[in-house]
Design an enzyme around this catalytic site. Structure first.
Site, PDB file in Angstrom:
ATOM      1  N   ASP A 205       0.870  -1.181   0.000  1.00 21.17           N
ATOM      2  CA  ASP A 205       0.000   0.000   0.000  1.00 21.17           C
ATOM      3  C   ASP A 205       0.905   1.228   0.000  1.00 21.17           C
ATOM      4  O   ASP A 205       2.133   1.112  -0.175  1.00 21.17           O
ATOM      5  CB  ASP A 205      -0.998  -0.045   1.168  1.00 21.17           C
ATOM      6  CG  ASP A 205      -0.348   0.142   2.530  1.00 21.17           C
ATOM      7  OD1 ASP A 205       0.895   0.252   2.595  1.00 21.17           O
ATOM      8  OD2 ASP A 205      -1.081   0.189   3.535  1.00 21.17           O
TER       9      ASP A 205
ATOM     10  N   CYS B  42       3.049  -3.303   4.038  1.00 20.93           N
ATOM     11  CA  CYS B  42       2.207  -2.164   4.424  1.00 20.93           C
ATOM     12  C   CYS B  42       2.893  -1.477   5.595  1.00 20.93           C
ATOM     13  O   CYS B  42       4.105  -1.648   5.782  1.00 20.93           O
ATOM     14  CB  CYS B  42       0.773  -2.613   4.740  1.00 20.93           C
ATOM     15  SG  CYS B  42       0.578  -3.717   6.149  1.00 20.93           S
TER      16      CYS B  42
ATOM     17  N   THR C 222       2.570  -1.834   8.963  1.00 20.50           N
ATOM     18  CA  THR C 222       2.995  -2.794   9.987  1.00 20.50           C
ATOM     19  C   THR C 222       3.201  -4.204   9.445  1.00 20.50           C
ATOM     20  O   THR C 222       3.793  -5.040  10.136  1.00 20.50           O
ATOM     21  CB  THR C 222       1.917  -2.903  11.079  1.00 20.50           C
ATOM     22  OG1 THR C 222       0.694  -3.328  10.445  1.00 20.50           O
ATOM     23  CG2 THR C 222       1.699  -1.560  11.775  1.00 20.50           C
TER      24      THR C 222
ATOM     25  N   HIS D 239       9.063 -24.770   8.602  1.00 26.51           N
ATOM     26  CA  HIS D 239       7.998 -25.524   9.274  1.00 26.51           C
ATOM     27  C   HIS D 239       6.598 -25.265   8.739  1.00 26.51           C
ATOM     28  O   HIS D 239       5.766 -26.165   8.741  1.00 26.51           O
ATOM     29  CB  HIS D 239       8.010 -25.204  10.782  1.00 26.51           C
ATOM     30  CG  HIS D 239       9.184 -25.805  11.497  1.00 26.51           C
ATOM     31  ND1 HIS D 239       9.311 -25.771  12.869  1.00 26.51           N
ATOM     32  CD2 HIS D 239      10.294 -26.448  11.030  1.00 26.51           C
ATOM     33  CE1 HIS D 239      10.446 -26.381  13.218  1.00 26.51           C
ATOM     34  NE2 HIS D 239      11.062 -26.787  12.122  1.00 26.51           N
TER      35      HIS D 239
HETATM   36  C1  RB5 Z   1      -1.977   2.584   6.474  1.00 25.84           C
HETATM   37  O1  RB5 Z   1      -2.002   3.789   7.167  1.00 25.84           O
HETATM   38  C2  RB5 Z   1      -1.801   1.420   7.441  1.00 25.84           C
HETATM   39  O2  RB5 Z   1      -2.962   1.232   8.179  1.00 25.84           O
HETATM   40  C3  RB5 Z   1      -1.428   0.159   6.702  1.00 25.84           C
HETATM   41  O3  RB5 Z   1      -0.280   0.391   5.959  1.00 25.84           O
HETATM   42  C4  RB5 Z   1      -1.114  -1.066   7.545  1.00 25.84           C
HETATM   43  O4  RB5 Z   1      -0.194  -0.769   8.546  1.00 25.84           O
HETATM   44  C5  RB5 Z   1      -2.242  -1.855   8.029  1.00 25.84           C
HETATM   45  O5  RB5 Z   1      -2.083  -2.897   8.664  1.00 25.84           O
END
Ligand code: RB5
Length: 146
Positions: A8, A64, A66, A97
């Protein structure tokens, strides 16, 4: 093995770094977006997940903020075993695994050097098979039961 990769907006810059690494290693790669614009991560997780599920032996990389949203979304797709990768040990063992076929990383939680190292581990570690075959099959069975 082909790599299907996606991100993203939060993961875009890191995706470009990972794609450079894949190119340097001569690995066939298909970019499933985004191109840096604000993007809902489930859209990209679906594209990469469906491609990996449709091409056994291929793998996916999703980035993304996180890595968590991508992993939750990708794991909704039958045939996907997506792992949130944030350290070398877990990345190695999710290949050995769990036969993880999609790695998810957080661009806001991992530095670039570590992220690229984890990609190398993910690419280079085989599935151990043996006693783990039946467990991975049990995961597949869950997809039919629920
Ligand atoms: C985007 O702001 C963020 O929510 C997305 O990149 C991700 O971390 C979601 O899990």
């Amino acid at each position: 093995m082909k790599i299907w990769i996606g991100c993203d907006h939060a993961g875009y810059d890191r995706k470009l770094e990972v794609m450079e690494l894949l190119k340097a290693r001569g690995i066939e790669t298909e970019d499933c977006g985004c191109d840096g614009q604000r993007t809902d991560y489930p859209v990209i997780a679906k594209k990469v997940g469906q491609a990996v599920a449709a091409h056994p032996g291929d793998r996916g990389i999703l980035i993304c903020g996180t890595g968590i949203g991508m992993s939750i979304a990708a794991n909704k797709i039958r045939g996907v075993r997506a792992a949130l990768c944030a350290d070398a040990f877990s990345t190695k063992y999710t290949r050995l695994h769990n036969d993880a076929n999609v790695m998810c990383m957080g661009a806001r939680t991992l530095g670039g050097g570590l992220a690229l190292e984890l990609v190398e581990v993910f690419l280079d570690t085989p599935f151990e098979g043996g006693r783990h075959e039946a467990r991975v099959q049990m995961i597949s069975d869950l997809e039919q039961e629920w």
